[in-house]
Design a protein around this motif. Structure first.
Motif, PDB file in Angstrom:
ATOM      1  N   UNK A  76       0.661  -1.272   0.079  1.00 24.87           N
ATOM      2  CA  UNK A  76      -0.036  -0.181   0.134  1.00 24.87           C
ATOM      3  C   UNK A  76       0.886   1.107   0.020  1.00 24.87           C
ATOM      4  N   UNK A  77       1.879   1.188   0.986  1.00 24.72           N
ATOM      5  CA  UNK A  77       3.030   2.420   0.866  1.00 24.72           C
ATOM      6  C   UNK A  77       3.639   2.470  -0.399  1.00 24.72           C
ATOM      7  N   UNK A  78       4.078   1.200  -1.165  1.00 25.14           N
ATOM      8  CA  UNK A  78       4.798   1.393  -2.292  1.00 25.14           C
ATOM      9  C   UNK A  78       3.845   2.016  -3.407  1.00 25.14           C
ATOM     10  N   UNK A  79       2.544   1.928  -3.293  1.00 24.41           N
ATOM     11  CA  UNK A  79       1.572   2.365  -4.396  1.00 24.41           C
ATOM     12  C   UNK A  79       1.302   3.722  -4.042  1.00 24.41           C
ATOM     13  N   UNK A  80       1.808   4.347  -2.723  1.00 25.32           N
ATOM     14  CA  UNK A  80       1.694   5.794  -2.356  1.00 25.32           C
ATOM     15  C   UNK A  80       0.086   5.859  -2.027  1.00 25.32           C
ATOM     16  N   UNK A  93      -3.420   0.547   7.397  1.00 21.21           N
ATOM     17  CA  UNK A  93      -3.954  -0.425   7.912  1.00 21.21           C
ATOM     18  C   UNK A  93      -5.275  -0.951   7.416  1.00 21.21           C
ATOM     19  N   UNK A  94      -6.159  -0.228   6.864  1.00 21.30           N
ATOM     20  CA  UNK A  94      -7.130  -0.856   6.009  1.00 21.30           C
ATOM     21  C   UNK A  94      -6.769  -1.693   4.931  1.00 21.30           C
ATOM     22  N   UNK A  95      -6.028  -1.439   4.303  1.00 19.82           N
ATOM     23  CA  UNK A  95      -5.274  -2.157   3.253  1.00 19.82           C
ATOM     24  C   UNK A  95      -4.767  -3.446   3.671  1.00 19.82           C
TER      25      UNK A  95
END
Ligand SMILES: Cc1ncc(COP(=O)(O)O)c(C=O)c1O
Length: 423
Positions: free
Chosen positions: A87-91, A305-307
């Motif tokens: 999720x972070x990698x996808x921004x 967190x939701x992801x």
């Protein structure tokens, strides 16, 4: 200060010389600011959590084996952590809708229907929260008017009574006993009902006792709820950690879905305490009321967190089963150890807590826990931290590695033997 007489013979009056004004002002400015006096009355009366107070002592001691804090010793399964990283990698770093990601609400809707029975519309009847902690807080704040009585079974999770008081409600505990496995009975609830009773809070499997309820027992509670027109808030955070029998949600019983706020989360079943995700399902008007508090206080749960929660609920079932089976082995060991050392312990049918009685030692639960910590370096939570009905018991969390549990129970046996010898 100077006394003077007004020309014309009127009585003297006082005026302040510039020097006096300066001295007075300095006095006013130097008066210490009493910030404590600003605390709202209902907050001032809230006690500190007995658990935290105790664990402040634990933190300061080396080599302690802790059976104290109620969280899994497992790290969140890798594929769930990976979902957060991805999720972070996808921004994915923005706000979500106040209700939470639709994909997560859809997955929750399917999971709750499959595992618990009732079906909830992902568009209007499910709200993603910052853990069950927030869900409980805003559920209470959404429905409690000042003076409403809120019933809950005790011993219970440390947040319930303070949460009710913070919502300006009146906490009304219903005592449960080890004789019937810490289940709450319909007759015990009925005894404390008054015209002001509005809400019943349930938590099965229970923290701290591991108590569970059968379908037949819950049916009797549902009759009382219907008869007295109560609303139920049910906290089912330990439902996946049920070791024996079926887990039944009161929300699935006839007539109950529309008078129940169903709370659940990811902390325990998926070892995700630090992600802080939970959810509430219920009638659309109540979920909307909760959402209005949530949007102005939290806005939304963390998108990362939701992801991760989407991954957990869609693909995490095998992890939960694996962890539960390990908890089962540890539970059997610890309960057996307590009974063998003469601390009677009922078999917790759910959760990851054993709740042995320490009454035979003659110590109260706080003294027992403090001496056990000082003399044998084992940390357990005094039962009194979970309300007066918890006195005489100790909460021991078995979400701890088996060799640690083994070492802890050896030390406890040594301690109890010493106590019995009067040392
Ligand atoms: C019964 C119960 N409800 C709620 C919570 C809080 O859960 P969360 O981490 O989802 O806020 C806990 C945590 O120990 C608990 O035991």
């Amino acid at each position: 200060m100077v006394a003077t007489t007004v020309p014309g013979g009127r009585p003297p009056y006082f005026f302040l010389s510039p020097a006096s004004v300066f001295v007075l002002l300095c006095g006013v400015m130097a008066a210490p600011f009493q910030s404590g006096g600003l605390i709202a009355r209902h907050v001032r009366d809230i006690p500190r959590s007995g658990i935290r107070e105790f664990f402040d002592i634990v933190q300061s001691m080396p080599d302690v084996i802790s059976l104290g804090v109620g969280e899994p010793d497992f790290v969140t399964p890798w594929h769930i952590r990976e979902a957060a990283i991805y999720a972070l990698e996808r921004g994915r770093t923005s706000y979500t809708s106040n209700l939470g990601l639709l994909k997560l609400r859809e997955a929750i809707s399917a999971s709750v229907e499959k595992n618990f029975g009732p079906s909830y519309d992902p568009g209007s009847q499910i709200l993603i929260t910052v853990g069950v902690s927030e869900a409980l807080d805003i559920a209470l704040r959404a429905v409690v008017n000042p003076g409403d009585e809120v019933l809950y079974h005790e011993p219970c999770y440390v947040s319930y009574a303070p949460g009710i008081a913070l919502a300006h409600g009146v906490p009304v505990p219903v005592s449960c006993t080890s004789e019937n496995g810490f289940a709450v009975t319909a007759s015990a609830i009925e005894k404390v009902i008054t015209p002001k009773s509005k809400i019943l809070v349930l938590n099965f499997p229970t923290n701290p006792t591991g108590g569970t309820m059968t379908r037949a027992e819950l049916m009797q509670i549902a009759d009382v709820v219907l008869h007295h027109n109560l609303l139920v808030i049910t906290d089912e955070i330990y439902s996946e950690l049920t070791f024996e029998g079926e887990h039944v949600s009161i929300a699935s019983l006839p007539g109950m879905r529309d008078r129940t706020i169903f709370l659940h989360g990811f902390s325990k079943a998926y070892a995700m305490t630090g992600f802080r995700v939970g959810y509430a399902c219920g009638p659309a008007d109540l979920v909307d009321a909760m959402m209005r508090i949530h949007q102005y206080s939290m806005l939304c749960a963390s998108v990362i967190s939701q992801e991760a929660a989407i991954e957990a609920i869609l693909h995490g079932e095998a992890d939960t089963v694996e962890m539960r089976e390990q908890y089962r082995v540890r539970r059997n060991f610890i309960v057996n150890a307590f009974n063998s050392m003469g601390l009677p312990c009922h078999l917790p049918r759910g959760s990851f807590y054993a709740f042995p009685s320490i009454q035979s030692t003659g110590l109260n639960s706080k003294d027992f826990a403090v001496r056990l910590l000082r003399e044998e370096k084992v940390a357990c939570v005094p039962g009194s931290a979970f309300g007066p009905s918890g006195e005489g018991f100790l909460r021991c969390c078995f979400a701890t590695a088996l060799d640690q549990i083994q070492a802890a129970t050896d030390r406890m046996e040594r301690f109890v033997t010493r106590l019995r010898a009067g040392q």
